[in-house]
Motif scaffolding. Structure first.
Motif, PDB file in Angstrom:
ATOM      1  N   SER A  40       0.667  -1.139   0.139  1.00  0.00           N
ATOM      2  CA  SER A  40      -0.124  -0.216  -0.060  1.00  0.00           C
ATOM      3  C   SER A  40       1.170   1.400   0.298  1.00  0.00           C
ATOM      4  O   SER A  40       2.251   0.915   0.140  1.00  0.00           O
ATOM      5  CB  SER A  40      -0.538   0.229   0.700  1.00  0.00           C
ATOM      6  N   GLU A  42       0.439   5.848   0.402  1.00  0.00           N
ATOM      7  CA  GLU A  42      -0.303   7.327   0.264  1.00  0.00           C
ATOM      8  C   GLU A  42       1.239   8.052   0.864  1.00  0.00           C
ATOM      9  O   GLU A  42       1.573   8.646   1.455  1.00  0.00           O
ATOM     10  CB  GLU A  42      -0.439   7.274   1.984  1.00  0.00           C
ATOM     11  N   THR A  64       5.009   8.534  -9.683  1.00  0.00           N
ATOM     12  CA  THR A  64       3.696   9.244  -9.309  1.00  0.00           C
ATOM     13  C   THR A  64       4.323  10.667  -8.123  1.00  0.00           C
ATOM     14  O   THR A  64       4.338  11.366  -7.693  1.00  0.00           O
ATOM     15  CB  THR A  64       3.726   8.221  -7.740  1.00  0.00           C
ATOM     16  N   HIS A  68       1.327   8.960  -3.925  1.00  0.00           N
ATOM     17  CA  HIS A  68      -0.020   8.016  -4.098  1.00  0.00           C
ATOM     18  C   HIS A  68      -0.815   7.840  -3.557  1.00  0.00           C
ATOM     19  O   HIS A  68      -1.233   8.728  -2.457  1.00  0.00           O
ATOM     20  CB  HIS A  68       0.966   6.665  -2.611  1.00  0.00           C
ATOM     21  N   GLN A  69      -1.929   7.296  -3.927  1.00  0.00           N
ATOM     22  CA  GLN A  69      -3.409   6.948  -3.395  1.00  0.00           C
ATOM     23  C   GLN A  69      -4.203   8.470  -3.341  1.00  0.00           C
ATOM     24  O   GLN A  69      -4.767   8.337  -2.052  1.00  0.00           O
ATOM     25  CB  GLN A  69      -3.665   6.426  -2.361  1.00  0.00           C
ATOM     26  N   HIS A  70      -4.156   9.433  -4.218  1.00  0.00           N
ATOM     27  CA  HIS A  70      -4.245  10.534  -4.109  1.00  0.00           C
ATOM     28  C   HIS A  70      -5.847  11.266  -3.677  1.00  0.00           C
ATOM     29  O   HIS A  70      -6.473  10.257  -4.906  1.00  0.00           O
ATOM     30  CB  HIS A  70      -4.152  11.979  -4.877  1.00  0.00           C
ATOM     31  N   PRO A  71      -7.007  10.656  -3.259  1.00  0.00           N
ATOM     32  CA  PRO A  71      -8.298  10.597  -2.726  1.00  0.00           C
ATOM     33  C   PRO A  71      -8.746  11.319  -4.090  1.00  0.00           C
ATOM     34  O   PRO A  71     -10.234  11.039  -4.381  1.00  0.00           O
ATOM     35  CB  PRO A  71      -8.049  11.303  -1.370  1.00  0.00           C
ATOM     36  N   ILE A  74      -8.538   9.226  -6.766  1.00  0.00           N
ATOM     37  CA  ILE A  74      -9.266   8.066  -6.713  1.00  0.00           C
ATOM     38  C   ILE A  74     -10.493   7.729  -7.094  1.00  0.00           C
ATOM     39  O   ILE A  74     -11.328   7.126  -7.830  1.00  0.00           O
ATOM     40  CB  ILE A  74      -8.418   7.229  -5.082  1.00  0.00           C
ATOM     41  N   GLN A  78     -12.857   6.139 -10.272  1.00  0.00           N
ATOM     42  CA  GLN A  78     -14.162   4.859  -9.318  1.00  0.00           C
ATOM     43  C   GLN A  78     -15.386   5.393 -10.169  1.00  0.00           C
ATOM     44  O   GLN A  78     -16.491   4.863 -10.442  1.00  0.00           O
ATOM     45  CB  GLN A  78     -14.462   5.533  -7.921  1.00  0.00           C
ATOM     46  N   TYR A 287      -1.810   6.125 -12.051  1.00  0.00           N
ATOM     47  CA  TYR A 287      -2.703   6.179 -11.650  1.00  0.00           C
ATOM     48  C   TYR A 287      -3.692   5.046 -12.487  1.00  0.00           C
ATOM     49  O   TYR A 287      -4.274   3.688 -12.177  1.00  0.00           O
ATOM     50  CB  TYR A 287      -3.670   6.908 -10.599  1.00  0.00           C
ATOM     51  N   THR A 327      -5.962  14.779 -12.097  1.00  0.00           N
ATOM     52  CA  THR A 327      -4.926  14.971 -11.765  1.00  0.00           C
ATOM     53  C   THR A 327      -3.850  16.419 -11.841  1.00  0.00           C
ATOM     54  O   THR A 327      -3.819  17.043 -10.900  1.00  0.00           O
ATOM     55  CB  THR A 327      -3.274  13.972 -11.965  1.00  0.00           C
TER      56      THR A 327
END
Length: 441
Positions: A40, A42, A64, A68-71, A74, A78, A287, A327
């Motif tokens: 994982s 973040e 990147t 990582h995993q910018h809300p 993401i 989704q 991503y 982004t």
């Protein structure tokens, strides 16, 4: 058993064993691999399956840029997956059109359209294809110190050793780009390096026959080859040669673009407008795989009434386009490009210069923004590259200290995400300092 059920309770060793049983890795001798297992992430941090934390000082493969995993990104992926997960490139898609609009907002003046690809390699492939169609010529000139991707023409345009076993594409010619620290031109200073490198390129053009050359393909700042920031006037000189001989100028911004140098595009620092710009990596931080070609007005007009012989099933894939839109919005809202410039100017550049004063093993430090390299040598007089064994020790020391490095040949590439804080940048530099000190002991 579902994927989630399989993943529950897995350890680093479980993941490595599964990987080595079934996964064939790129650029590797398969039997010697011992890959790091990552579970994982973040921000600028990653964790393995046993809970160990790493500061990502590599940005993975320098992609990147927003961490990582910018809300917000993401969430955008989704939401797009819930609406429309895929669509053929022939259809008009709103997310794709918005992504193109947002990319072009950062393009040089006169750029009108984007051809979307799946990565940087096929972006370069299609830029070459466009240049050949537009000029009716065949040859492509590129630098020996370069990397342009691992597909047919892109790998042959690449200058490094990986080209040689893969030379299946036609019409490629290489030249030496400027690199004052290891000058090919016996230059006394940067200005002379620039002048002589441009003279060398002119002679290559004349010797190959200008009427046979479709394109000059250059990384704005060669990345994999060592973050080779060109002399200020070099790219303007290349532009002038391209204009003189009717050659298309393609600038490869795959690694250097979208914030990496502290500018939206690396070319913004060099007062040059190419005919085509290729991009990938930082445009959506990897991503979802995406790349593309920004196309200037003249080439766009040509293809208004000439057929373009190129296409990809996943060109402008909706999930990748949603990631691009989110982004680029996030980068503007959170001033991520400005942060990359500030960290470069205030932390990385002065910090690396201090390391160079402290460690004789450092031959040169160079770079912009969060795009730097430390070149390591056996001694400063001979400039003999530091041995592979010593580089391996440095890499292992950094991993043991919880920093994930990007090590290439005799260099440490200092390439954290563009969101890196001053404290995180200083942490990474401190670990490099420790690794170099341990090497001396």
């Amino acid at each position: 058993m579902s994927l989630n059920e399989r993943l529950q309770g897995m350890t680093n060793q479980d993941v490595k064993q599964l990987d080595r049983a079934h996964v064939f890795h790129s650029w590797s001798t398969q039997g010697t691999l011992n890959p790091l297992a990552i579970k994982s992430g973040e921000g600028c941090r990653l964790w393995d399956f046993d809970g160990r934390e790493y500061l990502d000082f590599s940005s993975q493969l320098v992609n990147t840029n927003i961490g990582h995993q910018h809300p917000k990104v993401i969430a955008a992926i989704q939401a797009q997956a819930a609406e429309l997960a895929t669509v053929a490139p022939a259809h008009a898609n709103a997310t794709r059109s918005l992504a193109a609009e947002k990319v072009l907002a950062h393009a040089p003046k006169g750029f009108e359209k984007v051809f979307f690809t799946n990565a940087g390699a096929d972006a370069n492939e299609n830029a070459i294809r466009m240049a050949r169609a537009y000029t009716g010529r065949d040859k492509v000139l590129s630098a020996y110190r370069s990397y342009h991707g691992n597909t047919g023409s892109a790998i042959v345009a690449t200058g490094d050793f990986r080209r040689v076993p893969n030379e299946y594409s036609r019409g490629h010619v290489h030249f030496f780009n400027p690199y004052f620290y290891r000058t090919e031109f016996w230059s006394a200073d940067e200005a002379e390096e620039c002048q002589r490198a441009l003279h060398h390129l002119r002679r290559v053009i004349e010797s190959e026959g200008p009427a046979s050359i479709a394109a000059i393909l250059l990384e704005t700042i060669p990345g994999t080859a060592g973050v080779l920031v060109p002399p200020k006037d070099y790219l303007k000189g290349v532009r002038a040669l391209a204009d003189e001989f009717g050659i298309v100028l393609i600038l490869d911004e795959v690694m250097a673009g979208f914030g990496r140098t502290g500018q939206w595009l690396a070319l913004d620092d060099f007062d040059v407008i190419p005919d085509l710009v290729t991009f990938a990596k930082g445009v959506n931080s990897g991503y979802v795989p995406a790349g593309g070609v920004m196309i200037s007005e003249a080439l766009n007009r040509y293809f208004d009434d000439h057929f373009f012989y190129g296409g990809l099933t996943y060109s402008g894939h909706p999930l990748a386009m949603a990631a691009i839109c989110a982004t680029l919005d996030v980068m503007a809202e959170e001033q991520i490009v400005e942060n990359a410039a500030r960290i470069g100017q205030e932390v990385l550049t002065p910090g690396l210069q201090r390391l160079a004063q402290q460690h004789e093993v450092i031959g040169e430090v160079r770079g912009l923004g969060v795009f730097h390299a430390i070149e390591l040598v056996e001694d400063r007089q001979s400039r003999q590259p530091l041995s592979d064994a010593a580089m391996g020790q440095i890499k292992q020391h950094m991993l043991d200290a919880g920093v994930l490095p990007f090590v290439a040949n005799n260099r440490i590439h200092v390439v954290p995400p563009c969101i890196v804080s001053a404290e995180e940048a200083q942490q990474g530099l401190a670990v490099i300092d420790e690794a170099l000190s341990a090497l001396k002991r």
